[in-house]
Design a protein around this motif. Sequence first.
Motif, PDB file in Angstrom:
ATOM      1  N   HIS A   1     -28.939 -51.581  42.558  1.00  0.00           N
ATOM      2  CA  HIS A   1     -29.432 -50.035  43.118  1.00  0.00           C
ATOM      3  C   HIS A   1     -27.555 -49.319  43.079  1.00  0.00           C
ATOM      4  O   HIS A   1     -27.548 -48.116  44.013  1.00  0.00           O
ATOM      5  CB  HIS A   1     -29.878 -49.542  44.236  1.00  0.00           C
ATOM      6  CG  HIS A   1     -28.930 -50.837  45.461  1.00  0.00           C
ATOM      7  ND1 HIS A   1     -29.794 -52.046  45.726  1.00  0.00           N
ATOM      8  CD2 HIS A   1     -28.138 -50.212  46.387  1.00  0.00           C
ATOM      9  CE1 HIS A   1     -29.006 -52.583  46.669  1.00  0.00           C
ATOM     10  NE2 HIS A   1     -27.486 -51.640  47.008  1.00  0.00           N
ATOM     11  N   CYS A   2     -26.748 -50.117  42.665  1.00  0.00           N
ATOM     12  CA  CYS A   2     -25.561 -50.297  42.667  1.00  0.00           C
ATOM     13  C   CYS A   2     -24.832 -48.971  41.631  1.00  0.00           C
ATOM     14  O   CYS A   2     -24.795 -49.274  40.179  1.00  0.00           O
ATOM     15  CB  CYS A   2     -24.675 -50.962  42.889  1.00  0.00           C
ATOM     16  SG  CYS A   2     -22.736 -50.148  43.374  1.00  0.00           S
ATOM     17  N   PRO A   3     -24.975 -47.791  41.331  1.00  0.00           N
ATOM     18  CA  PRO A   3     -24.895 -46.736  40.426  1.00  0.00           C
ATOM     19  C   PRO A   3     -23.282 -47.359  39.616  1.00  0.00           C
ATOM     20  O   PRO A   3     -23.487 -47.128  38.299  1.00  0.00           O
ATOM     21  CB  PRO A   3     -25.179 -45.336  40.652  1.00  0.00           C
ATOM     22  CG  PRO A   3     -24.466 -45.604  41.700  1.00  0.00           C
ATOM     23  CD  PRO A   3     -25.400 -46.923  42.726  1.00  0.00           C
ATOM     24  N   ALA A   4     -22.493 -47.435  40.353  1.00  0.00           N
ATOM     25  CA  ALA A   4     -21.023 -48.189  39.991  1.00  0.00           C
ATOM     26  C   ALA A   4     -21.188 -48.719  39.278  1.00  0.00           C
ATOM     27  O   ALA A   4     -20.258 -48.881  37.906  1.00  0.00           O
ATOM     28  CB  ALA A   4     -20.079 -47.707  41.503  1.00  0.00           C
ATOM     29  N   CYS A   5     -21.604 -50.198  39.445  1.00  0.00           N
ATOM     30  CA  CYS A   5     -21.308 -51.276  38.979  1.00  0.00           C
ATOM     31  C   CYS A   5     -22.549 -51.284  37.664  1.00  0.00           C
ATOM     32  O   CYS A   5     -21.969 -52.194  36.627  1.00  0.00           O
ATOM     33  CB  CYS A   5     -21.540 -52.688  40.292  1.00  0.00           C
ATOM     34  SG  CYS A   5     -20.139 -52.476  41.061  1.00  0.00           S
ATOM     35  N   ARG A   6     -23.763 -50.837  37.878  1.00  0.00           N
ATOM     36  CA  ARG A   6     -24.443 -51.072  36.786  1.00  0.00           C
ATOM     37  C   ARG A   6     -24.196 -49.786  35.780  1.00  0.00           C
ATOM     38  O   ARG A   6     -24.726 -49.847  34.700  1.00  0.00           O
ATOM     39  CB  ARG A   6     -25.649 -50.046  37.063  1.00  0.00           C
ATOM     40  CG  ARG A   6     -26.346 -51.181  38.401  1.00  0.00           C
ATOM     41  CD  ARG A   6     -27.199 -52.003  37.846  1.00  0.00           C
ATOM     42  NE  ARG A   6     -25.212 -53.344  37.552  1.00  0.00           N
ATOM     43  CZ  ARG A   6     -25.113 -54.016  38.599  1.00  0.00           C
ATOM     44  NH1 ARG A   6     -25.214 -54.042  40.048  1.00  0.00           N
ATOM     45  NH2 ARG A   6     -24.014 -55.318  38.361  1.00  0.00           N
TER      46      ARG A   6
ATOM     47  N   PRO B   1     -18.841 -56.584  38.931  1.00  0.00           N
ATOM     48  CA  PRO B   1     -19.513 -56.195  39.737  1.00  0.00           C
ATOM     49  C   PRO B   1     -19.845 -56.817  40.900  1.00  0.00           C
ATOM     50  O   PRO B   1     -20.412 -58.089  40.513  1.00  0.00           O
ATOM     51  CB  PRO B   1     -20.277 -55.642  38.310  1.00  0.00           C
ATOM     52  CG  PRO B   1     -19.743 -56.610  37.441  1.00  0.00           C
ATOM     53  CD  PRO B   1     -18.427 -57.194  37.357  1.00  0.00           C
ATOM     54  N   CYS B   2     -20.793 -56.223  41.874  1.00  0.00           N
ATOM     55  CA  CYS B   2     -21.844 -56.673  42.653  1.00  0.00           C
ATOM     56  C   CYS B   2     -23.086 -56.827  41.951  1.00  0.00           C
ATOM     57  O   CYS B   2     -23.374 -56.113  40.844  1.00  0.00           O
ATOM     58  CB  CYS B   2     -21.298 -55.268  43.730  1.00  0.00           C
ATOM     59  SG  CYS B   2     -23.081 -53.893  43.211  1.00  0.00           S
ATOM     60  N   PRO B   3     -23.677 -57.611  42.552  1.00  0.00           N
ATOM     61  CA  PRO B   3     -25.237 -58.047  41.656  1.00  0.00           C
ATOM     62  C   PRO B   3     -26.366 -57.040  41.951  1.00  0.00           C
ATOM     63  O   PRO B   3     -27.622 -56.657  41.135  1.00  0.00           O
ATOM     64  CB  PRO B   3     -25.807 -59.357  42.528  1.00  0.00           C
ATOM     65  CG  PRO B   3     -25.073 -59.352  43.567  1.00  0.00           C
ATOM     66  CD  PRO B   3     -23.537 -58.435  43.723  1.00  0.00           C
TER      67      PRO B   3
ATOM     68  N   PHE C   1     -15.672 -48.557  41.768  1.00  0.00           N
ATOM     69  CA  PHE C   1     -16.418 -46.931  42.546  1.00  0.00           C
ATOM     70  C   PHE C   1     -17.712 -47.682  43.143  1.00  0.00           C
ATOM     71  O   PHE C   1     -18.386 -47.213  43.401  1.00  0.00           O
ATOM     72  CB  PHE C   1     -16.729 -46.116  41.944  1.00  0.00           C
ATOM     73  CG  PHE C   1     -15.941 -45.145  41.481  1.00  0.00           C
ATOM     74  CD1 PHE C   1     -14.951 -44.538  42.145  1.00  0.00           C
ATOM     75  CD2 PHE C   1     -15.550 -45.020  40.120  1.00  0.00           C
ATOM     76  CE1 PHE C   1     -13.954 -43.123  42.046  1.00  0.00           C
ATOM     77  CE2 PHE C   1     -14.020 -43.960  39.647  1.00  0.00           C
ATOM     78  CZ  PHE C   1     -13.487 -43.240  40.608  1.00  0.00           C
ATOM     79  N   CYS C   2     -17.891 -49.208  43.674  1.00  0.00           N
ATOM     80  CA  CYS C   2     -19.035 -50.165  44.042  1.00  0.00           C
ATOM     81  C   CYS C   2     -19.504 -49.252  45.323  1.00  0.00           C
ATOM     82  O   CYS C   2     -18.603 -49.129  46.162  1.00  0.00           O
ATOM     83  CB  CYS C   2     -18.191 -51.633  44.214  1.00  0.00           C
ATOM     84  SG  CYS C   2     -19.187 -52.746  44.345  1.00  0.00           S
ATOM     85  N   VAL C   3     -20.292 -49.240  45.924  1.00  0.00           N
ATOM     86  CA  VAL C   3     -20.837 -48.840  46.712  1.00  0.00           C
ATOM     87  C   VAL C   3     -21.498 -49.484  47.572  1.00  0.00           C
ATOM     88  O   VAL C   3     -21.818 -49.510  49.151  1.00  0.00           O
ATOM     89  CB  VAL C   3     -22.038 -47.790  46.115  1.00  0.00           C
ATOM     90  CG1 VAL C   3     -21.249 -46.136  45.612  1.00  0.00           C
ATOM     91  CG2 VAL C   3     -23.507 -48.118  46.225  1.00  0.00           C
ATOM     92  N   THR C   4     -21.393 -51.135  47.773  1.00  0.00           N
ATOM     93  CA  THR C   4     -21.679 -51.383  48.178  1.00  0.00           C
ATOM     94  C   THR C   4     -21.396 -52.559  48.964  1.00  0.00           C
ATOM     95  O   THR C   4     -21.377 -52.950  49.995  1.00  0.00           O
ATOM     96  CB  THR C   4     -23.119 -52.635  47.064  1.00  0.00           C
ATOM     97  OG1 THR C   4     -22.645 -53.663  46.802  1.00  0.00           O
ATOM     98  CG2 THR C   4     -24.015 -52.168  46.806  1.00  0.00           C
ATOM     99  N   GLY C   5     -20.027 -52.710  48.474  1.00  0.00           N
ATOM    100  CA  GLY C   5     -18.778 -53.722  48.768  1.00  0.00           C
ATOM    101  C   GLY C   5     -18.896 -54.987  48.776  1.00  0.00           C
ATOM    102  O   GLY C   5     -18.513 -55.969  48.687  1.00  0.00           O
TER     103      GLY C   5
END
Length: 364
Positions: free
Chosen positions: A98-103, A93-95, A109-113
């Motif tokens: 605000h990324c709903p997918a990773c959280r 996951p990204c850190p 489905f990460c939205v930040t890349g």
Amino acid sequence: MKAVAIMFPSREVRVLDVPEPRLHSPTQVKVRTLEVGVCGTDQDILKGHHGTAPKGEDHLVLGHECLGEVMEVGAHVQGLKPGDLVVPRVRRPCPHTHCPACRHGHPDFCVTGDYTERGIKGAHGFCSEHFVEDAAYLHKADDSLRGVAVLTEPLTIAEKGLRELSHIQSRLPWKVSPGKALVLGAGPVAQLGVMALMRAGFDVTVYSRSPKPNEKAAASEAVGAPYISSKEVTVEALRKQLGGVDVIYEATGASKVAFDSLQVLEENGVLIFTGVPGREEPLELQGDQVLGQLVLGNRVMFGTVNAADSDFREALEDLARFRAKWPGKVEALITQRHPPSEFAKVVEAKGGIKHVISFQEHAR
Ligand SMILES: [Zn+2]
Ligand SMILES: [Zn+2]
């Protein structure tokens, strides 16, 4: 310890001597690498389309499709012991809060890349004699899957695609029976897609470039999916021959055949894109026609990448089911095994279906 890595910025592949990895937390597991699958993503990394080293390093250890054997477990690890076979997931996951997918545990489905991927993006891969991974990212594989579990990761593409397909088709107010499916392409992701679709009850046809006879056609026909060459049968003729299909599973990365295939898709049908385009060829598209096909037929097109925890579990269960249903056919998809030192050569290899790097046969 030996590791196969790509150097930056030269993009040269080398076998490096790297420090032996050690457990740094009680939830980690040390794993002996048995096999690493090579795929188009590795080819893209070597060509420079993908691939970044971990921060501050000049190389990336390659390999994202892996089967290993547990060597050592941290004090808090439950359910794994030395000798167990394991398959690691790829994406972390990204850190960002605000990324709903990773959280929500879905970095696929990460939205930040800003996710990392082992062996692809910002994190070392598995093409080394040993690696350390948190138990949360490892899936236990049954001993009976020793010869095929390296195919788990490419099969998760189909598992995620089918899971999304069933969500999409739940829009229809009746129980949808599987019906007909068309698979575009005949490489490993396509072949595993054929098996997953057939297992789900679809009547599957494969549509790919090379005319018969060839070993990919033989592999799909061996499990009961007829193979048709796009060099011999046009999309229009295919439509007449098959009479329309309910699902198209695209695994070529070739945009022309993908969009052309919409002509074969029935009303309410779904086109699943899994191939990553590499050639960047311009595409001539009858935009209004495509829009009309989508709108007037309630058709859906969607893309899918990477996979979640549940898709890995499902893939491991499916590999066992496939082996029972088609004895020897899953094994037959792995056409060549090579020593780690040949990684760069294997990436360019022509012919065969799945090429695998074997640490067991060659490095010990
Ligand atoms: Zn891959
Ligand atoms: Zn994220």
